[in-house]
Design an enzyme around this catalytic site. Sequence first.
Site, PDB file in Angstrom:
ATOM      1  CG  ASP A  23      44.046  45.641  44.392  1.00 48.03           C
ATOM      2  OD1 ASP A  23      44.333  44.892  43.204  1.00 48.03           O
ATOM      3  OD2 ASP A  23      43.263  45.329  44.784  1.00 48.03           O
ATOM      4  CG  ASN A  71      49.242  38.005  43.964  1.00 48.44           C
ATOM      5  OD1 ASN A  71      49.921  39.127  44.443  1.00 48.44           O
ATOM      6  ND2 ASN A  71      47.971  38.143  43.959  1.00 48.44           N
TER       7      ASN A  71
HETATM    8  C1  IPE Z   1      47.294  42.325  46.928  1.00 43.73           C
HETATM    9  O1  IPE Z   1      46.586  42.331  45.900  1.00 43.73           O
HETATM   10  C2  IPE Z   1      48.712  41.796  46.896  1.00 43.73           C
HETATM   11  C3  IPE Z   1      49.496  42.806  45.926  1.00 43.73           C
HETATM   12  C4  IPE Z   1      49.114  44.202  45.670  1.00 43.73           C
HETATM   13  C5  IPE Z   1      50.762  42.260  45.214  1.00 43.73           C
HETATM   14  P1  IPE Z   1      45.574  41.399  45.286  1.00 43.73           P
HETATM   15  O2  IPE Z   1      44.655  42.074  44.333  1.00 43.73           O
HETATM   16  O3  IPE Z   1      46.028  40.058  45.096  1.00 43.73           O
HETATM   17  O4  IPE Z   1      44.564  41.179  46.859  1.00 43.73           O
HETATM   18  P2  IPE Z   1      43.223  40.528  47.235  1.00 43.73           P
HETATM   19  O5  IPE Z   1      43.790  38.911  46.799  1.00 43.73           O
HETATM   20  O6  IPE Z   1      42.522  40.666  45.719  1.00 43.73           O
HETATM   21  O7  IPE Z   1      43.039  40.759  48.452  1.00 43.73           O
HETATM   22  C1  IPE Z   2      47.706  44.296  41.704  1.00 45.44           C
HETATM   23  O1  IPE Z   2      46.955  44.523  40.551  1.00 45.44           O
HETATM   24  C2  IPE Z   2      49.180  43.674  41.007  1.00 45.44           C
HETATM   25  C3  IPE Z   2      49.083  42.353  41.565  1.00 45.44           C
HETATM   26  C4  IPE Z   2      48.410  41.755  42.695  1.00 45.44           C
HETATM   27  C5  IPE Z   2      50.159  41.340  41.216  1.00 45.44           C
HETATM   28  P1  IPE Z   2      45.701  43.209  40.180  1.00 45.44           P
HETATM   29  O2  IPE Z   2      46.224  42.476  39.323  1.00 45.44           O
HETATM   30  O3  IPE Z   2      45.363  42.750  41.613  1.00 45.44           O
HETATM   31  O4  IPE Z   2      44.717  44.017  39.714  1.00 45.44           O
HETATM   32  P2  IPE Z   2      43.069  43.717  40.180  1.00 45.44           P
HETATM   33  O5  IPE Z   2      42.752  43.622  41.351  1.00 45.44           O
HETATM   34  O6  IPE Z   2      42.821  42.159  39.489  1.00 45.44           O
HETATM   35  O7  IPE Z   2      42.122  44.766  39.076  1.00 45.44           O
HETATM   36 MG    MG Z   3      43.758  43.063  42.958  1.00 42.93          MG
END
Ligand code: IPE
Ligand code: IPE
Ligand code: MG
Length: 249
Positions: A23, A71
């Site tokens: 994340d 996502n």
């Molecule tokens: C969780 O990350 C899913 C992945 C790492 C692919 P998100 O960034 O989507 O999680 P939430 O929704 O903020 O909890």
């Molecule tokens: C994790 O990084 C990757 C995916 C969930 C695909 P994020 O895209 O969630 O990054 P933040 O949380 O917005 O910084």
């Molecule tokens: Mg995230």
Amino acid sequence: MEIKAEQIKQCAGKPQHVAIILDGNGRWAKQRGLPRTMGHSEGVRNVKEIVTASAEAGIRYLTIYAFSKQNWNRPSDEVGTIMSLLSSTAKREINELHRNNVCLRIIGDKNDLPEEARKILEDGEKLTRDNTLMTLVVALSYSSRDEILRAVRAIARDSRDAKTDPEQIDEALFESRLDTAGIPDPDLVIRTSGEFRISNYLLWQSAYAEFYFAKELWPDFHRQEYYHALLDYTKRERRFGKTSEQVSA
Ligand code: IPE
Ligand code: IPE
Ligand code: MG
């Protein structure tokens, strides 16, 4: 002091299965005034670093949460970029995984993926199925609740067709219907970026996992930060309901 792969490898108490919620890609890009998609390509680069670091440290299973079912609700241009990154990365990296004796497994609802990506990944799973150094599990369009419901439906169908006696449904049978069938439960779940939540990841499988929350954003979570988490795990005492005296006896 630098932690060496060998130091972890020699450690009897190292985790067998590490599961990561990567994340912070978006925030990494935002901090630099870059588009979020640049954060995702940097995130892919780091996946490669951590896969190599895991294999070198003797980790047997590594599960990476790359894209959740939730996502899909992100802006369509971001989803599109992630899906093309997925295809191009898989195309580029699968042969190298194979050369390195790494087995690839996909968990999640593969039917949601674009046809091209799904085909490349399924071919990769077939190509690498007998590899023995490490299993790399990639969670794509994954939702733990969805996985559990798909398993429940499959078992209910078998019961209806009299293939399964409801009284015989135990943990082993249930697990054999999950996407993770045959993969041991994660010992350690790591989440980066300073968020303290599980976001629908491996809910059944991580019932007794240890958790490690790292403040670094995923693209900044390098080998040393990772090895620090693995060493931290080796100092924990897993009691599985027993007392400390019982487990140390
Ligand atoms: C969780 O990350 C899913 C992945 C790492 C692919 P998100 O960034 O989507 O999680 P939430 O929704 O903020 O909890
Ligand atoms: C994790 O990084 C990757 C995916 C969930 C695909 P994020 O895209 O969630 O990054 P933040 O949380 O917005 O910084
Ligand atoms: Mg995230």
